[in-house]
Write an enzyme that holds these catalytic residues in place. Sequence first.
Site, PDB file in Angstrom:
ATOM      1  CB  SER A   8      -0.893   0.008   1.236  1.00 44.48           C
ATOM      2  OG  SER A   8      -1.437   1.301   1.385  1.00 44.48           O
ATOM      3  CG  HIS A  33      -4.104  -1.190  -1.642  1.00 37.86           C
ATOM      4  ND1 HIS A  33      -5.310  -1.735  -2.041  1.00 37.86           N
ATOM      5  CD2 HIS A  33      -4.369  -0.448  -0.530  1.00 37.86           C
ATOM      6  CE1 HIS A  33      -6.264  -1.339  -1.199  1.00 37.86           C
ATOM      7  NE2 HIS A  33      -5.714  -0.564  -0.276  1.00 37.86           N
ATOM      8  CG  ASP A  35      -4.961   2.869   0.957  1.00 35.56           C
ATOM      9  OD1 ASP A  35      -5.975   2.164   0.794  1.00 35.56           O
ATOM     10  OD2 ASP A  35      -3.889   2.438   1.436  1.00 35.56           O
ATOM     11  CG  MET A  37      -7.892   7.902   2.808  1.00 32.76           C
ATOM     12  SD  MET A  37      -6.905   8.123   4.291  1.00 32.76           S
ATOM     13  CE  MET A  37      -6.095   6.527   4.350  1.00 32.76           C
ATOM     14  CG  HIS A  67      -9.273   1.053  -0.538  1.00 32.76           C
ATOM     15  ND1 HIS A  67      -8.706   0.716   0.666  1.00 32.76           N
ATOM     16  CD2 HIS A  67     -10.603   1.170  -0.305  1.00 32.76           C
ATOM     17  CE1 HIS A  67      -9.654   0.625   1.588  1.00 32.76           C
ATOM     18  NE2 HIS A  67     -10.808   0.911   1.019  1.00 32.76           N
ATOM     19  CG  MET A  69     -10.943   4.061   2.248  1.00 34.95           C
ATOM     20  SD  MET A  69      -9.413   4.046   3.184  1.00 34.95           S
ATOM     21  CE  MET A  69      -8.241   4.122   1.846  1.00 34.95           C
ATOM     22  CG  MET A 138     -11.955  -1.996   5.010  1.00 34.98           C
ATOM     23  SD  MET A 138     -10.481  -1.687   4.032  1.00 34.98           S
ATOM     24  CE  MET A 138      -9.391  -0.914   5.236  1.00 34.98           C
ATOM     25  CG  ASP A 172      -6.514  -2.434   2.856  1.00 30.62           C
ATOM     26  OD1 ASP A 172      -5.330  -2.346   3.240  1.00 30.62           O
ATOM     27  OD2 ASP A 172      -7.152  -1.476   2.373  1.00 30.62           O
TER      28      ASP A 172
HETATM   29  C1  DX5 Z   1      -6.353   1.948   5.607  1.00 27.72           C
HETATM   30  C2  DX5 Z   1      -5.917   1.673   4.190  1.00 27.72           C
HETATM   31  C3  DX5 Z   1      -4.956   0.535   4.107  1.00 27.72           C
HETATM   32  C4  DX5 Z   1      -3.619   0.862   4.737  1.00 27.72           C
HETATM   33  C5  DX5 Z   1      -2.887  -0.403   5.057  1.00 27.72           C
HETATM   34  O1  DX5 Z   1      -7.148   3.076   5.629  1.00 27.72           O
HETATM   35  O2  DX5 Z   1      -7.032   1.354   3.377  1.00 27.72           O
HETATM   36  O3  DX5 Z   1      -4.756   0.149   2.755  1.00 27.72           O
HETATM   37  O4  DX5 Z   1      -2.823   1.658   3.905  1.00 27.72           O
HETATM   38  O5  DX5 Z   1      -1.745  -0.085   5.787  1.00 27.72           O
HETATM   39  P1  DX5 Z   1      -1.105  -1.093   6.861  1.00 27.72           P
HETATM   40  O6  DX5 Z   1      -0.751  -2.326   6.093  1.00 27.72           O
HETATM   41  O7  DX5 Z   1       0.053  -0.335   7.386  1.00 27.72           O
HETATM   42  O8  DX5 Z   1      -2.168  -1.365   7.882  1.00 27.72           O
HETATM   43 ZN    ZN Z   2      -6.599   0.315   1.411  1.00 32.64          ZN
END
Ligand code: DX5
Ligand code: ZN
Length: 219
Positions: A8, A33, A35, A37, A67, A69, A138, A172
């Site tokens: 990620s 991956h 992320d 947000m 991903h 969010m 998750m 994840d």
């Molecule tokens: C959380 C993200 C994850 C995160 C995972 O909000 O969606 O993808 O980056 O990071 P680790 O592996 O450090 O928990």
């Molecule tokens: Zn993620």
Amino acid sequence: MKIEILPSLLAADFGRLADEIIRAEVSGADALHLDIMDPHFVPNLSFGPDVVALSKKVAPNFYRNVHLMMSRPDLYLEKFAAAGAQTLQIHIEADCDLHTELRRIQALGVKRALVLNPETPAERLLPYLDEVDEILVMTVHPGYGGQKFIEECLSKVSLFRKLRPDLDIMIDGGGNSETIPLSAKAGANQFVAGSYLFSQTDMRKAVEDLRKSVKGLVQ
Ligand code: DX5
Ligand code: ZN
């Protein structure tokens, strides 16, 4: 099922983002991956389509798993597809019509995934089981990297694996050398790891070791 390890990018050194994307690619990982947000959906902000486009520019052959969010992913699907997203993961808790948005993702030529937060019951996914290419469970509350893995979420993985033996199931959050084999036993075949992989001096070896640790466990 094909085993996939996904670093990620949230855990990368943002001062050297292009180099970090390349480091993840040459580690032998299967996909990146990314992320995304928005602060309505999670208590944080990360980055947008420009970082997806950067990943495509510096590592065109490194698969981009995006991903979202976001409360309103429907407003950004085209932007992320145009930037180079190859799978778009939208949350089942988002504020949009999921049947419609899953169809729109597919029409963009992008793979569709639904994501469930830790507190969201597995039953919520059942009406969409035949409308997704992948399920993301998750294993932390979304918003931050580096959190502790919530093992209770794995019962959802087991249920989905039973219902759809052929479907990609990803976990994840909090992925590492202990929690990833546990997730594989429960039925997952795709594993995100952010802080665990990016903190390694030898990411290639860590990816190889993770792969070995789940071989024989992934059904
Ligand atoms: C959380 C993200 C994850 C995160 C995972 O909000 O969606 O993808 O980056 O990071 P680790 O592996 O450090 O928990
Ligand atoms: Zn993620």
